[in-house]
Design an enzyme around this catalytic site. Structure first.
Site, short mmCIF file in Angstrom:
data_model
loop_
_atom_site.label_atom_id
_atom_site.label_comp_id
_atom_site.label_asym_id
_atom_site.label_seq_id
_atom_site.Cartn_x
_atom_site.Cartn_y
_atom_site.Cartn_z
N ASP A 70 0.84 -1.21 0.00
CA ASP A 70 0.00 0.00 0.00
C ASP A 70 0.86 1.25 0.00
O ASP A 70 1.99 1.25 0.51
CB ASP A 70 -0.89 0.02 1.24
CG ASP A 70 -2.04 -0.96 1.15
OD1 ASP A 70 -2.89 -0.77 0.26
OD2 ASP A 70 -2.08 -1.92 1.95
N ASP A 72 -27.16 51.84 17.91
CA ASP A 72 -28.27 51.73 16.97
C ASP A 72 -27.78 51.79 15.52
O ASP A 72 -26.59 52.00 15.25
CB ASP A 72 -29.32 52.81 17.24
CG ASP A 72 -28.75 54.23 17.23
OD1 ASP A 72 -27.61 54.41 16.75
OD2 ASP A 72 -29.44 55.15 17.69
N ARG A 98 -25.16 35.61 7.16
CA ARG A 98 -24.32 34.69 7.93
C ARG A 98 -25.30 33.83 8.71
O ARG A 98 -26.16 34.34 9.43
CB ARG A 98 -23.39 35.46 8.85
CG ARG A 98 -22.56 34.59 9.80
CD ARG A 98 -23.26 34.51 11.13
NE ARG A 98 -22.45 33.88 12.16
CZ ARG A 98 -22.95 33.50 13.34
NH1 ARG A 98 -24.22 33.69 13.63
NH2 ARG A 98 -22.18 32.94 14.24
N ASP A 119 -26.37 31.47 11.53
CA ASP A 119 -26.03 31.00 12.87
C ASP A 119 -26.17 29.48 12.94
O ASP A 119 -27.10 28.91 12.36
CB ASP A 119 -26.98 31.68 13.86
CG ASP A 119 -26.63 31.41 15.31
OD1 ASP A 119 -25.49 31.67 15.69
OD2 ASP A 119 -27.52 30.93 16.04
N GLU A 145 -21.89 29.40 9.96
CA GLU A 145 -21.11 29.21 11.19
C GLU A 145 -20.83 27.72 11.35
O GLU A 145 -21.72 26.94 11.71
CB GLU A 145 -21.87 29.73 12.42
CG GLU A 145 -21.07 29.55 13.70
CD GLU A 145 -21.88 29.79 14.96
OE1 GLU A 145 -21.25 29.93 16.03
OE2 GLU A 145 -23.12 29.83 14.90
N HIS A 182 -18.07 37.71 18.87
CA HIS A 182 -18.93 37.89 20.04
C HIS A 182 -19.01 36.63 20.89
O HIS A 182 -19.54 36.66 22.01
CB HIS A 182 -20.34 38.28 19.59
CG HIS A 182 -21.01 37.24 18.76
ND1 HIS A 182 -20.59 36.94 17.47
CD2 HIS A 182 -22.03 36.39 19.03
CE1 HIS A 182 -21.35 35.97 16.99
NE2 HIS A 182 -22.22 35.61 17.91
N ASP A 183 -18.51 35.50 20.39
CA ASP A 183 -18.55 34.22 21.11
C ASP A 183 -17.23 33.85 21.77
O ASP A 183 -17.15 32.83 22.44
CB ASP A 183 -18.92 33.08 20.14
CG ASP A 183 -20.39 33.09 19.76
OD1 ASP A 183 -21.21 33.47 20.61
OD2 ASP A 183 -20.72 32.71 18.63
N ASP A 200 -18.14 35.93 26.61
CA ASP A 200 -19.47 36.52 26.72
C ASP A 200 -19.86 36.66 28.19
O ASP A 200 -19.78 35.67 28.92
CB ASP A 200 -20.44 35.60 25.96
CG ASP A 200 -21.91 35.83 26.29
OD1 ASP A 200 -22.25 36.95 26.71
OD2 ASP A 200 -22.69 34.88 26.15
N ARG A 249 -18.17 41.86 24.73
CA ARG A 249 -19.20 42.65 24.06
C ARG A 249 -19.32 44.05 24.67
O ARG A 249 -20.41 44.60 24.80
CB ARG A 249 -20.55 41.92 24.15
CG ARG A 249 -20.51 40.52 23.56
CD ARG A 249 -21.78 39.73 23.83
NE ARG A 249 -21.71 38.39 23.21
CZ ARG A 249 -22.69 37.49 23.26
NH1 ARG A 249 -23.82 37.77 23.89
NH2 ARG A 249 -22.56 36.31 22.67
#
Length: 624
Positions: free
Chosen positions: A95, A184, A339, A341, A370, A443-444, A511, A515
């Protein structure tokens, strides 16, 4: 020229390099010495759905008198394949299996090579290639002070922008997820010139739809902008103004679950709709997975406030992917892509329909998933996923690169770093590779500056993370490594993704500490200027759109590679050790001038401790 039996990363043995389309001709070649006394040579090929097929290889020309090539040409239908080789000889059957990188040796105790075959019709929106993504957590970027209407009274508003987000869950109104800093959409619009000055071409927004937490992953109404963020008109204005600056807006699609406090589930009766929790007669009842109505239902990771959706339910699929559904509606209003999630928790048929809907509305919309692992061979829910083979995603969040970058600058080996990059280059379709979302923090995850300079979390709780701050020495060390990791991030295949505030020196653990509010007026100006310069350089180079990745040098704490295209080359040398190091100059770069770092002298490039050198060379019309 090598004299090993096979190397999947060497064009003498395999063409084309890496993943191929379903109508593309593939040539595989094995090289054996006369001493092997080979009679018959075979390619052993299998996919996930069938047994191994043996394909005879044809003897071909000799090399150096005593080595002989054996060839096979084939085309394959879309799928994921695994292969190795074997040959019969006077010594019995032998092999040829994979041992290191792409290299194979004679012996049966190695592995198999992966071959990704995608549909020949697979198209990705190439206009995104060569750009820079800027990820914004909307509540924490900038407050335009625009008056807001219909904001629920149970939200806790904060104006102490310089303090950390609340981490306690039982702290009354000011609790985890319910403290709002009032960033905002108009605030983002007002800062578009700042964002454009970083070289940004895409803004990826964490969820903006109505929801009753500051992260908004517990959607309450997919058809409305959250009132604290503004209005539909504000969203359209943001997209319009961004477009004027060459910036696209990508939205976060959270479709695997909603909030329990939503139009659809309505557990607390906030809405005047008949929610799935309130009645089995609700039009939304089939959207959720009840085992015993109303209190027993599937929830995302077992969190009761996030009831899982039933993506196999026709009415839910139509609501998300129909002509007037969520996906198409927001593209119509100005977004340029989605994106997705937890894409690995969405069924294949549902992902297929999301792509169909997005491309029907905008043929150049981008779909990013993700996925935390290698997305070409990922298995989830007991099945091999086909995200990047033509009918689902254009790109994914590139966690393998993120982990490799941070591991390398924190002490991992250059060899491991290069191998991770090469594996992704080999496994992913080139058109996806050019669009990979190359983040080093989101953010994670902990802020990259904290991940590089601070103490590791090591399972410590939020109270410790809240109290722990880097001292001056840790901060300076973290910045040294951040300069390195960002240079690598901005020069590897794919699109670098900058998490808002990293360029300003923002710190924070997991988290919710990653943030925090953007430190307007308190930015690290030197760091911001570095990101501006690096962004401008990246956007000025055609090679970063689709140039090949060519490893040049990798040993210990030093790594060097080329980005190579028809018209230019960029040589990247990085030294993560504290002492200076020398790198051999690649042929043709002897007289090149450094964009960053030192010029070559006498055939070597000297790079300071925690330093780098970046050289650019335009190719002449006669270069190959």
């Amino acid at each position: 020229m090598k004299t090993i039996p096979f190397d999947s990363r060497d064009k003498n043995y395999k063409t084309p390099f890496g993943a191929v389309s379903s109508k593309e001709n593939i040539t595989l070649r094995v090289l054996l010495h006369d001493d092997a006394l080979a009679t018959d040579v075979f390619l052993k090929l299998r996919d996930d759905n069938s047994g191994t097929v043996w394909i005879a290889m044809d003897p071909a020309e000799y090399m150096d008198g005593h080595f002989r090539w054996y060839n096979v040409n084939l085309t394959l239908k879309e799928g994921l394949y695994w292969y190795s080789f074997c040959f019969d000889s006077a010594y019995g059957r032998k092999d040829i299996t994979k041992y290191s990188g792409g290299e194979g040796l004679i012996g049966s105790d190695g592995g198999q090579w992966q071959l990704t075959v995608y549909e020949h019709s697979f198209k990705t929106p190439d206009n995104f290639a060569g750009g820079i993504i800027y990820q914004i957590f909307p509540d924490r970027f900038f407050n335009s002070k625009t008056p807001k209407h219909n904001v629920p009274e149970d939200r806790f508003v904060r104006t102490d922008y310089w303090n950390k987000p609340e981490y306690r869950q039982d702290n009354g109104p000011c609790s985890l997820g319910n403290d709002y800093f009032c960033g905002d959409l108009n605030g983002i619009t007002g800062k578009l010139d700042y964002i454009a000055d970083l070289g940004v071409s895409v803004i990826y927004l964490n969820p903006i739809f109505e929801a009753h937490s500051n992260h908004r992953y517990n959607t309450a109404n997919y058809m409305n902008i959250d009132p604290m963020l503004g209005t539909e008109a504000d969203f359209k204005k943001l997209c319009r103004e961004a477009k004027k600056r060459g910036i696209s807006i990508v939205l976060d699609g959270v479709f695997s679950h909603t909030g329990d406090d939503s139009v659809y589930f309505n557990r607390y009766g906030r809405y005047d709709t008949l929610g799935a929790y309130q009645s089995e007669e609700s039009e939304y009842h089939k959207w959720f997975k009840f085992t015993r109505w109303p209190d027993k239902y599937s929830a995302w990771w077992g969190v009761p406030s996030l009831p899982e959706t039933n993506e196999d339910e026709v009415s839910f699929t139509k609501f998300i992917t129909g002509k007037n559904g969520v996906v198409r509606r927001w593209l119509r209003l100005g977004a340029s892509g989605w994106r997705l999630d937890v894409a690995d928790e969405l069924p294949d048929a549902f992902l297929d329909k999301i792509r169909q809907a997005a491309k029907a509305e905008k043929s150049d919309a981008i779909i990013i998933g993700e996925v935390w692992e290698d997305a070409t061979n990922k298995i989830s829910y007991g099945a091999r996923r086909r995200y990047l083979r033509g009918r689902q995603l254009d790109s994914v969040m590139n966690y393998p690169f993120a982990n490799a970058l941070i591991n390398f600058v924190k002490g991992g080996s250059a060899e491991e770093f290069t191998e991770t990059v090469m594996t992704i280059c080999e496994n992913y379709p080139k058109k996806t590779l050019n669009l990979l979302m190359n983040h080093i923090g989101t953010h994670d995850t902990p802020r990259v500056l904290t991940a590089l300079g601070g103490l590791p979390v090591d399972g410590r709780d939020r109270a410790w993370q809240n109290a722990e701050n880097m001292d001056k020495e840790q901060l300076e060390y973290g910045k040294k490594l951040l300069y390195l990791v960002t240079l690598l991030q901005y020069t590897l295949p794919g699109i670098p993704s900058l998490y808002y505030g990293d360029e300003a020196g923002v710190e924070g653990y997991s988290d919710p500490f990653c943030r925090g509010f953007f430190p307007w007026g308190r930015e690290d100006k030197y760091l911001t200027e570095y990101y501006r310069k690096l962004g401008a350089f990246r956007r000025s180079c055609e090679v970063f759109k689709d140039g090949d990745f060519v490893p040049v040098y990798h040993k210990g704490g030093q790594v060097a590679f080329l980005r190579h295209s028809k018209h230019e080359q960029v040589l990247v040398c990085v030294n993560r050790e504290s002492e200076s190091a020398t790198f051999p100059v690649v042929q043709g770069f002897e007289q090149a001038e450094a964009i960053f770092g030192r010029n070559p002298i006498d055939g070597v490039i000297t790079v300071d401790g925690y330093g780098f050198s970046l050289l650019r060379k335009k190719m002449s019309n006669h270069s190959h």
